[in-house]
Design an enzyme around this catalytic site. Structure first.
Site, PDB file in Angstrom:
ATOM      1  N   HIS A   8      35.168  38.278  31.113  1.00  0.00           N
ATOM      2  CA  HIS A   8      35.427  39.393  31.789  1.00  0.00           C
ATOM      3  C   HIS A   8      36.759  40.065  31.110  1.00  0.00           C
ATOM      4  O   HIS A   8      37.841  40.582  31.670  1.00  0.00           O
ATOM      5  CB  HIS A   8      36.076  39.350  33.178  1.00  0.00           C
ATOM      6  N   ASP A  54      35.994  33.315  36.002  1.00  0.00           N
ATOM      7  CA  ASP A  54      34.548  33.571  36.762  1.00  0.00           C
ATOM      8  C   ASP A  54      33.853  34.014  35.663  1.00  0.00           C
ATOM      9  O   ASP A  54      34.166  34.571  34.713  1.00  0.00           O
ATOM     10  CB  ASP A  54      34.645  34.224  37.800  1.00  0.00           C
ATOM     11  N   GLU A  55      32.486  33.514  35.673  1.00  0.00           N
ATOM     12  CA  GLU A  55      31.189  34.094  34.752  1.00  0.00           C
ATOM     13  C   GLU A  55      31.483  34.350  33.425  1.00  0.00           C
ATOM     14  O   GLU A  55      31.242  35.099  32.697  1.00  0.00           O
ATOM     15  CB  GLU A  55      31.019  35.488  35.317  1.00  0.00           C
ATOM     16  N   SER A  56      32.264  33.092  32.970  1.00  0.00           N
ATOM     17  CA  SER A  56      32.451  32.942  31.473  1.00  0.00           C
ATOM     18  C   SER A  56      31.173  32.413  30.588  1.00  0.00           C
ATOM     19  O   SER A  56      31.146  31.605  29.904  1.00  0.00           O
ATOM     20  CB  SER A  56      33.648  32.135  31.254  1.00  0.00           C
TER      21      SER A  56
END
Ligand code: IFG
Length: 527
Positions: free
Chosen positions: A274, A337-339
């Protein structure tokens, strides 16, 4: 005896005086039932005594002692009560309770109340709000607001008396961390919008605002040592709009506004994923040394900082240093998150280093549940959003959990398939399903003692203004505030929905543009 003009005047004067005395003392207090008052969140205990205290232009507000913070709560109360008692009265200091009026004191001497609890006692002559800490007085003021007609919030005239039903309220929160998150990165929101949001959180006794300050689409906080972050990274948003950012002065203003309402700001710099806005701002932050294009879509998981470059950690150290200096609260949220573009081992190495950096600047790391994979400090906190396994992993490492289950409290989830805003990847969340759950039993292996509190995030991929925010956040947030504040036993949807329905009038008077869920009896007659 010959009555002279003088003695006649004296007789009339005495008669008038006695009548005046008789009339004001003979004014009967208006009966009222405190147990019928509509509170959200519901207090721990309410005992009615059937009478009332009338607010008039003569009502004085007194605070015990000279503590500045207590005087500020007194002034906040005076402001809020203006529609009932006229121009906000000067708040007086008193060594002890006055004969009549409203009296705020820190002499509760009641450990069970903790820092945010309070005892409120209302008699026909005196309103006493007692707490251990100023925060408790401030939470009690929110209760006093809800004891008065909704017209208090709009400042409209009332054709009846302004009364507080008499009795006692004893109240304190179940969880110490009760909050919401505002994603100001996908779409940017003004300082004014953020302050309005803080006022709304304060009305429901919430005490945390987590600001999601960076993401792929936007970098929203000025960092003096890395100016391109806002110059380039702050220049757009989802859909290609002009974006924006908070100068450090504006961020400090938001922090103070929140602090005056006993709300802690938690800033989030989401990383290593992100991060496209930062990667577009500085070529050297990219592994290939090439700056990325600005991104205005809504995909996730495609970006990553370069976890094996020294400059990455210099960058993070500079950012965290400046942010920590502007943030009195204990937490820096590092995202995590969401790496999906970061190899697992690189990710763990990265989060461990970021945790060291956050600690070196005197702050505690908060991260989304993926950060549970790192070597967590005992006081690091993990925010559950999607993975019970990561939450349990965090607990096994001694970390506390902030509960933000996407299926229950993600306020960007559509109410149902017809909702014009929001997403539904996690669930459709109608008002009932956002209320009918218990954080202490939702996830096997996570119980009350592992839980720091609850936070309801609003992601803004589809949210562009304050009206959108209010439509998605209300009426679900008051229910979440109740789950975080009020005792679990006694909580049930059938009772709550009636209370929420009556609360609709207060939200109307607060000009909150809430979703009128068909599941709630909003009471046409109240419209
Ligand atoms: N998940 C992403 C958010 C946002 C959200 C929208 C987290 C921790 C989906 N990460 O929630 O950036 O895109 O509902």
């Amino acid at each position: 005896m010959k009555l002279t003009n003088t003695s006649l005047a004296a007789v009339f004067f005495l008669a008038a005086l006695s009548f005046a005395h008789f009339s004001c003392t003979s004014k009967q207090p208006i009966p009222a039932d405190l147990s019928k008052v509509n509170f959200i969140p519901k207090p721990v205990s309410v005992t009615a005594t059937g009478s009332s205290f009338e607010l008039t232009a003569q009502t004085g507000i007194y605070v015990q002692g000279e503590t500045e913070e207590v005087k500020k709560v007194g002034q906040y109360l005076a402001e809020k009560l203006k529609p009932a008692i006229g121009a906000a009265p000067e708040v007086k200091t008193a060594a002890e309770a006055p004969k009549s009026g409203i009296y705020l004191t820190l002499a509760a001497n009641d450990p069970e109340l903790g820092d945010e609890g309070y005892n409120l006692t209302v008699t026909e002559d005196l309103v006493t709000l007692a707490a251990n800490q100023p925060a408790g007085l401030f939470r009690g003021v929110q209760t006093i607001r809800q004891m008065l007609p909704a017209e208090l919030e709009s400042g409209e005239k009332l054709d009846s008396a302004w009364i507080l039903a008499s009795g006692t309220i004893r109240d304190f929160p179940s969880y110490g961390f009760r909050g919401s998150m505002l994603d100001v990165s996908r779409h940017f929101f003004s300082v004014e919008d953020v302050k309005r949001y803080i006022d709304l959180l304060a009305s429901y006794k919430l005490n945390v605002l987590h600001l999601h300050l960076s993401d792929d689409q936007g970098w929203r906080i000025e960092i003096k040592s890395w100016p391109e972050l806002t110059k380039i990274g702050g220049s757009t948003e989802v859909g290609g709009g002009e974006g924006g950012f908070y100068t450090q002065e504006q961020y400090a203003d938001i922090v103070k506004y929140a602090q005056d309402r006993f709300i802690t700001i938690i800033p989030e710099i989401d990383m290593p994923g992100h991060t496209n806005a930062a990667l577009a701002s500085y070529a050297e932050l990219n592994c290939d040394g090439k700056a990325r294009e600005l991104y205005t879509g809504t995909e996730v998981g495609f970006s990553t900082l370069c976890t094996d470059k020294e400059i990455t950690y210099k960058f993070i150290d500079d950012v965290v240093k400046e942010l920590a200096a502007l943030t009195p609260g204990p937490y820096i949220h590092v995202g995590g998150d969401e790496s999906h573009a970061t190899k697992k081992d690189d990710y763990i190495f990265f989060i461990n280093k970021v945790q060291d950096i956050v600690r070196s600047h005197g702050k505690t790391m908060l991260g989304w549940d993926e950060t549970a994979q790192a070597n967590l400090d005992a006081n690091s906190v993990v925010q559950l959003w999607a993975s019970p396994d990561f939450a349990r992993m965090a607990v096994s490492k001694g970390a506390k959990i902030v509960m933000s289950p996407a299926t229950k409290v993600y306020l960007d989830m559509q109410y149902d398939s017809t909702t014009r805003l929001g997403l539904h990847w996690a669930a459709y969340i109608e008002v009932d399903s956002g209320y009918i759950w218990d954080p202490a039993t939702l996830i096997p292996g996570i119980s009350k003692e592992n839980i720091l509190g609850i936070e309801a995030p609003l992601w803004s991929e589809t949210i562009t203004n304050m009206d959108d925010i209010e439509y998605m956040v209300f009426p679900r947030l008051p229910g979440i505030a109740e789950i975080a504040w009020s005792p679990k036993d006694g909580r049930n949807w059938e009772e709550y929905k009636v209370r929420l329905g009556k609360h609709g009038q207060r939200m109307d008077k607060m000009e909150i543009g809430y979703y009128r869920s068909p599941l709630v009896p909003w009471g046409e007659e109240l419209r």
